[in-house]
Motif scaffolding. Structure first.
Motif, short mmCIF file in Angstrom:
data_model
loop_
_atom_site.label_atom_id
_atom_site.label_comp_id
_atom_site.label_asym_id
_atom_site.label_seq_id
_atom_site.Cartn_x
_atom_site.Cartn_y
_atom_site.Cartn_z
N THR A 52 22.76 47.16 -7.13
CA THR A 52 22.32 47.59 -5.80
C THR A 52 23.08 46.89 -4.67
N GLY A 53 23.71 45.78 -4.97
CA GLY A 53 24.41 45.02 -3.93
C GLY A 53 23.48 44.16 -3.09
N ALA A 54 22.25 43.94 -3.57
CA ALA A 54 21.28 43.13 -2.83
C ALA A 54 21.65 41.65 -2.89
N ASN A 55 21.40 40.96 -1.80
CA ASN A 55 21.62 39.52 -1.74
C ASN A 55 20.45 38.84 -2.46
N PRO A 56 20.71 38.06 -3.50
CA PRO A 56 19.63 37.41 -4.23
C PRO A 56 18.78 36.48 -3.36
N ARG A 57 19.35 35.98 -2.28
CA ARG A 57 18.60 35.09 -1.39
C ARG A 57 17.50 35.83 -0.62
N ASN A 58 17.55 37.14 -0.65
CA ASN A 58 16.54 37.95 0.03
C ASN A 58 15.49 38.49 -0.94
N LEU A 59 15.53 38.01 -2.17
CA LEU A 59 14.56 38.46 -3.18
C LEU A 59 13.71 37.28 -3.62
N GLU A 60 12.41 37.47 -3.55
CA GLU A 60 11.47 36.46 -4.00
C GLU A 60 10.65 37.05 -5.15
N LEU A 61 10.65 36.37 -6.27
CA LEU A 61 9.87 36.82 -7.41
C LEU A 61 8.53 36.11 -7.39
N GLU A 62 7.48 36.90 -7.39
CA GLU A 62 6.13 36.36 -7.32
C GLU A 62 5.56 36.32 -8.74
N LEU A 63 5.28 35.11 -9.21
CA LEU A 63 4.78 34.90 -10.55
C LEU A 63 3.29 34.59 -10.50
N THR A 64 2.60 34.86 -11.59
CA THR A 64 1.18 34.54 -11.66
C THR A 64 0.97 33.20 -12.35
N GLU A 65 -0.12 32.58 -12.04
CA GLU A 65 -0.44 31.28 -12.63
C GLU A 65 -0.47 31.34 -14.15
N SER A 66 -0.92 32.46 -14.69
CA SER A 66 -1.04 32.58 -16.15
C SER A 66 0.30 32.43 -16.86
N MET A 67 1.39 32.78 -16.19
CA MET A 67 2.72 32.66 -16.80
C MET A 67 3.08 31.20 -17.05
N LEU A 68 2.53 30.32 -16.22
CA LEU A 68 2.93 28.92 -16.29
C LEU A 68 2.26 28.16 -17.42
N VAL A 69 1.29 28.76 -18.06
CA VAL A 69 0.60 28.05 -19.14
C VAL A 69 1.08 28.48 -20.53
N GLU A 70 1.84 29.54 -20.59
CA GLU A 70 2.34 30.02 -21.87
C GLU A 70 3.85 29.84 -21.94
N ASN A 71 4.31 29.16 -22.96
CA ASN A 71 5.74 28.96 -23.20
C ASN A 71 6.46 28.45 -21.95
N ILE A 72 5.99 27.33 -21.46
CA ILE A 72 6.48 26.77 -20.21
C ILE A 72 7.99 26.51 -20.24
N GLU A 73 8.53 26.16 -21.40
CA GLU A 73 9.98 25.90 -21.48
C GLU A 73 10.78 27.16 -21.16
N ASP A 74 10.33 28.30 -21.66
CA ASP A 74 11.01 29.57 -21.39
C ASP A 74 10.89 29.93 -19.91
N VAL A 75 9.73 29.72 -19.35
CA VAL A 75 9.50 30.01 -17.93
C VAL A 75 10.43 29.17 -17.07
N ILE A 76 10.49 27.89 -17.36
CA ILE A 76 11.35 26.98 -16.58
C ILE A 76 12.81 27.37 -16.71
N ALA A 77 13.25 27.67 -17.91
CA ALA A 77 14.65 28.05 -18.13
C ALA A 77 15.02 29.30 -17.33
N LYS A 78 14.15 30.30 -17.36
CA LYS A 78 14.43 31.54 -16.61
C LYS A 78 14.41 31.29 -15.11
N MET A 79 13.44 30.51 -14.66
CA MET A 79 13.37 30.22 -13.23
C MET A 79 14.59 29.45 -12.75
N LEU A 80 15.03 28.47 -13.52
CA LEU A 80 16.21 27.69 -13.14
C LEU A 80 17.47 28.55 -13.09
N GLU A 81 17.61 29.43 -14.07
CA GLU A 81 18.79 30.30 -14.09
C GLU A 81 18.80 31.24 -12.88
#
Length: 103
Positions: A52-81
């Motif tokens: 789409t040519g969108a600037n990634p700095r203009n995109l915010e991904l909204e996550l739910t609290e429930s994501m943070l309690v399951e497989n936290i290592e995977d969540v952190i890795a994806k968020m960091l990338e």
């Protein structure tokens, strides 16, 4: 549905980039736990941004609290990338509703 929402948001971000009055707008997209858990989620987001040519700095991904309690290592890795590419994150507060008093 999640891919369509992400695609639509990124298309709008790219369209606003050409307008000085709107180029700074950040669009938040609610990401479902199911969508986020997909092994290729990061690649899908990056492909959508590239396509789409969108600037990634203009995109915010909204996550739910429930994501943070399951497989936290995977969540952190994806968020960091994704963060390394300029994306933002917010936490959708899904705290239980205030209990109602009996009537």
């Amino acid at each position: 549905m999640g891919d369509w929402v992400l695609e639509t948001a990124c298309t709008q971000i790219a369209a606003w980039a050409n307008r000085a009055s709107a180029a700074h707008i950040v669009v938040a997209v609610n990401i479902s736990a199911r969508q986020f858990r997909q092994p290729d989620f990061v690649q899908r987001v990056m492909h959508t941004l590239d396509r789409t040519g969108a600037n990634p700095r203009n995109l915010e991904l909204e996550l739910t609290e429930s994501m943070l309690v399951e497989n936290i290592e995977d969540v952190i890795a994806k968020m960091l990338e994704l963060k390394a590419h300029g994306l933002r994150f917010s936490l959708d507060d899904l705290a239980p509703a205030i209990p109602r008093w009996p009537t």
